[in-house]
Design a protein around this motif. Structure first.
Motif, mmCIF file in Angstrom:
data_model
loop_
_atom_site.group_PDB
_atom_site.id
_atom_site.type_symbol
_atom_site.label_atom_id
_atom_site.label_comp_id
_atom_site.label_asym_id
_atom_site.label_seq_id
_atom_site.Cartn_x
_atom_site.Cartn_y
_atom_site.Cartn_z
ATOM 1 N N SER A 190 42.348 34.528 37.350
ATOM 2 C CA SER A 190 42.960 35.857 37.288
ATOM 3 C C SER A 190 42.156 36.862 36.470
ATOM 4 O O SER A 190 41.961 37.993 36.892
ATOM 5 C CB SER A 190 44.384 35.772 36.734
ATOM 6 O OG SER A 190 45.220 35.086 37.628
ATOM 7 N N LYS A 191 41.680 36.468 35.296
ATOM 8 C CA LYS A 191 40.949 37.406 34.432
ATOM 9 C C LYS A 191 39.644 37.855 35.083
ATOM 10 O O LYS A 191 39.301 39.043 35.071
ATOM 11 C CB LYS A 191 40.683 36.757 33.063
ATOM 12 C CG LYS A 191 39.882 37.617 32.113
ATOM 13 C CD LYS A 191 40.620 38.864 31.679
ATOM 14 C CE LYS A 191 39.864 39.548 30.551
ATOM 15 N NZ LYS A 191 39.763 40.975 30.708
ATOM 16 N N ALA A 192 38.907 36.927 35.672
ATOM 17 C CA ALA A 192 37.640 37.286 36.337
ATOM 18 C C ALA A 192 37.892 38.212 37.518
ATOM 19 O O ALA A 192 37.155 39.181 37.729
ATOM 20 C CB ALA A 192 36.910 36.023 36.788
ATOM 21 N N ILE A 193 38.928 37.940 38.273
ATOM 22 C CA ILE A 193 39.281 38.797 39.415
ATOM 23 C C ILE A 193 39.675 40.187 38.925
ATOM 24 O O ILE A 193 39.242 41.197 39.460
ATOM 25 C CB ILE A 193 40.401 38.158 40.256
ATOM 26 C CG1 ILE A 193 39.875 36.886 40.933
ATOM 27 C CG2 ILE A 193 40.945 39.150 41.278
ATOM 28 C CD1 ILE A 193 40.962 36.039 41.578
ATOM 29 N N ALA A 195 38.219 38.744 48.196
ATOM 30 C CA ALA A 195 36.772 38.530 48.162
ATOM 31 C C ALA A 195 36.334 37.986 46.801
ATOM 32 O O ALA A 195 35.483 37.091 46.726
ATOM 33 C CB ALA A 195 36.036 39.834 48.472
ATOM 34 N N SER A 196 36.905 38.498 45.731
ATOM 35 C CA SER A 196 36.580 38.004 44.397
ATOM 36 C C SER A 196 36.985 36.543 44.248
ATOM 37 O O SER A 196 36.212 35.713 43.751
ATOM 38 C CB SER A 196 37.283 38.836 43.323
ATOM 39 O OG SER A 196 36.804 40.145 43.313
ATOM 40 N N TYR A 197 38.186 36.232 44.693
ATOM 41 C CA TYR A 197 38.676 34.860 44.623
ATOM 42 C C TYR A 197 37.770 33.928 45.430
ATOM 43 O O TYR A 197 37.359 32.864 44.948
ATOM 44 C CB TYR A 197 40.118 34.789 45.139
ATOM 45 C CG TYR A 197 40.700 33.403 45.083
ATOM 46 C CD1 TYR A 197 41.315 32.938 43.927
ATOM 47 C CD2 TYR A 197 40.622 32.546 46.173
ATOM 48 C CE1 TYR A 197 41.843 31.656 43.875
ATOM 49 C CE2 TYR A 197 41.144 31.260 46.121
ATOM 50 C CZ TYR A 197 41.760 30.829 44.965
ATOM 51 O OH TYR A 197 42.272 29.562 44.905
ATOM 52 N N ASP A 198 37.437 34.331 46.647
ATOM 53 C CA ASP A 198 36.586 33.499 47.513
ATOM 54 C C ASP A 198 35.199 33.303 46.899
ATOM 55 O O ASP A 198 34.625 32.214 47.003
ATOM 56 C CB ASP A 198 36.457 34.129 48.897
ATOM 57 C CG ASP A 198 37.759 34.080 49.691
ATOM 58 O OD1 ASP A 198 38.694 33.347 49.293
ATOM 59 O OD2 ASP A 198 37.843 34.802 50.700
ATOM 60 N N SER A 199 34.653 34.335 46.272
ATOM 61 C CA SER A 199 33.344 34.227 45.630
ATOM 62 C C SER A 199 33.368 33.226 44.477
ATOM 63 O O SER A 199 32.469 32.402 44.333
ATOM 64 C CB SER A 199 32.879 35.586 45.112
ATOM 65 O OG SER A 199 32.653 36.471 46.168
#
Length: 81
Positions: free
Chosen positions: A17-20, A71-75
Motif C-alpha cells: 500500500s505505501k509504495a503504491i 499498474a503499480s501493484y502489478d509492477s
C-alpha cells in the motif's frame, strides 16, 4: 443548478500500500489543473476522495487513478524476489 458528484474509495494492498500510494500520489500532486478535486491519503490503507461538478470527469479521474494503482501493484508483483 449545479450538482456535485463525489466518490471515496479505500484500497488495502497490504504491505504494498505505501509504495503504491507514493507512486500514485506523485502524479496527483503534479497535476494542479485537474478539473476534479482529488485527494489521496495514506493511513495503512489508500483513500481516494474525488469531487467534481461533472459526472464524466469523475468517471474519467477514477478510471485513470485505479488503472495507475493496478499498474503499480502489478509492477511490484513482477519484481518479487
Amino acid at each position: 443548478m449545479t450538482s456535485n458528484f463525489s466518490a471515496k474509495i479505500i484500497i488495502d494492498a497490504k504491505d504494498k500500500s505505501k509504495a503504491i500510494f507514493d507512486s500514485v500520489n506523485t502524479d496527483n500532486e503534479f497535476y494542479p489543473e485537474n478539473p476534479v478535486k482529488t485527494k489521496i491519503t495514506f493511513d495503512k490503507k489508500i483513500t481516494i476522495s474525488v469531487e467534481t461538478d461533472q459526472l464524466a470527469h469523475l468517471r474519467a479521474n477514477l478510471n485513470s487513478t485505479l488503472r495507475l494503482i493496478q499498474a503499480s501493484y502489478d509492477s511490484i508483483e513482477s519484481v518479487k524476489i
